[in-house]
Design a protein around this motif. Structure first.
Motif, short mmCIF file in Angstrom:
data_model
loop_
_atom_site.label_atom_id
_atom_site.label_comp_id
_atom_site.label_asym_id
_atom_site.label_seq_id
_atom_site.Cartn_x
_atom_site.Cartn_y
_atom_site.Cartn_z
N GLY A 1 -3.02 -2.27 -2.29
CA GLY A 1 -1.87 -2.50 -3.48
C GLY A 1 -0.99 -3.00 -2.80
N SER A 2 -0.01 -3.90 -3.15
CA SER A 2 0.96 -4.51 -2.35
C SER A 2 2.16 -5.40 -3.73
CB SER A 2 1.59 -4.27 -1.13
OG SER A 2 2.35 -5.42 -0.85
N GLY A 3 2.92 -5.54 -4.83
CA GLY A 3 2.94 -6.61 -4.94
C GLY A 3 3.64 -7.32 -4.61
N SER A 4 4.69 -7.42 -3.41
CA SER A 4 5.29 -8.60 -2.60
C SER A 4 4.25 -8.69 -1.95
CB SER A 4 6.43 -7.84 -2.12
OG SER A 4 5.79 -6.89 -1.35
N GLY A 5 2.84 -8.45 -1.20
CA GLY A 5 2.54 -8.56 -0.06
C GLY A 5 3.10 -8.13 1.67
N GLU A 6 4.44 -7.57 0.95
CA GLU A 6 5.17 -7.30 2.19
C GLU A 6 5.62 -6.31 2.77
OE1 GLU A 6 6.51 -10.16 4.18
OE2 GLU A 6 5.62 -11.47 2.85
N THR A 7 5.25 -5.40 2.06
CA THR A 7 5.22 -3.86 2.23
C THR A 7 4.49 -3.32 3.95
OG1 THR A 7 5.24 -3.22 0.27
CG2 THR A 7 5.22 -1.53 1.30
N ALA A 8 5.58 -3.11 4.82
CA ALA A 8 4.95 -2.50 5.97
C ALA A 8 4.29 -1.84 6.34
CB ALA A 8 6.41 -2.16 6.66
N PHE A 9 3.99 -0.58 5.83
CA PHE A 9 2.54 0.09 5.91
C PHE A 9 2.03 -1.04 5.72
CE2 PHE A 9 0.05 4.24 4.89
CZ PHE A 9 -0.14 4.08 5.98
#
Length: 186
Positions: free
Chosen positions: A86-94
């Motif tokens: 789950g990541s809205g941006s698709g850029e979250t590091a973890f």
């Protein structure tokens, strides 16, 4: 001053607009991957993680073996498993690091987010788009009047419950039989 009814109308209207514009084929693809997987892992951060934990618990109630990345009893992932990011941006590091590791283990990766061309796309086998705008000039996506990314977390949680209901109906699961999977040390 805005009253409670007006505020709830804003929220429910945004949720209805978002969920009614999710691509059914993307959901069917995700459900197929859930059904094929031996274990389903979830990863996200912050409030998204809270929504994913609820989805993991709901799927566990359906008899799906679910794990949240980092939980103390997390087993090894294999090529028979599914990672839901789950990541809205698709850029979250973890989540990006975990998705990369899952692909190295030949697991299937599903991304639920708003951006199909994000960095996560290099790892995702399945993408489910929640059409929520981060651009105030976009007419193709739902514009939110809620603070921060509330609409994404809310939509993610309801998407999980919707998928759970679809699984119940597809498998003709008797709802009373689900109590065997419910926590009983309460």
């Amino acid at each position: 001053m805005v009253n409670f009814k007006e505020a709830t109308d804003v929220i429910t209207s945004e949720l209805t607009s978002t969920l009614s514009n999710v691509n059914n084929d993307e959901i069917d693809n995700l459900i197929n991957q859930i059904n094929k997987a031996e274990k389903v892992f979830f990863v996200g951060v912050g409030r998204v993680l809270l929504s994913l934990q609820s989805i993991a618990k709901r799927f566990a109630h359906l008899g799906v073996q679910t794990y949240v990345v980092g939980q103390i009893t997390e087993p090894a992932m294999t090529d028979k498993d599914l990672l839901i990011v789950g990541s809205g941006s698709g850029e979250t590091a973890f989540p990006l690091i975990i998705a990369k590791k899952a692909k190295e283990l030949n697991a299937t990766v599903a991304h639920i987010g708003t951006n199909s061309t994000s960095s996560m796309s290099q790892y995702a086998d399945v993408f489910v788009r929640l059409p929520i705008s981060s651009n105030p000039n976009s007419d193709e996506e739902v514009q939110s009047h809620q603070p921060m990314k509330s609409l994404f977390e809310q939509s993610l949680l309801l998407l999980g419950d919707t998928i759970a209901l679809m699984l119940v109906r597809k498998e003709n699961i008797e709802l009373n039989s689900l109590w065997e999977y419910h926590a009983n040390l309460e």
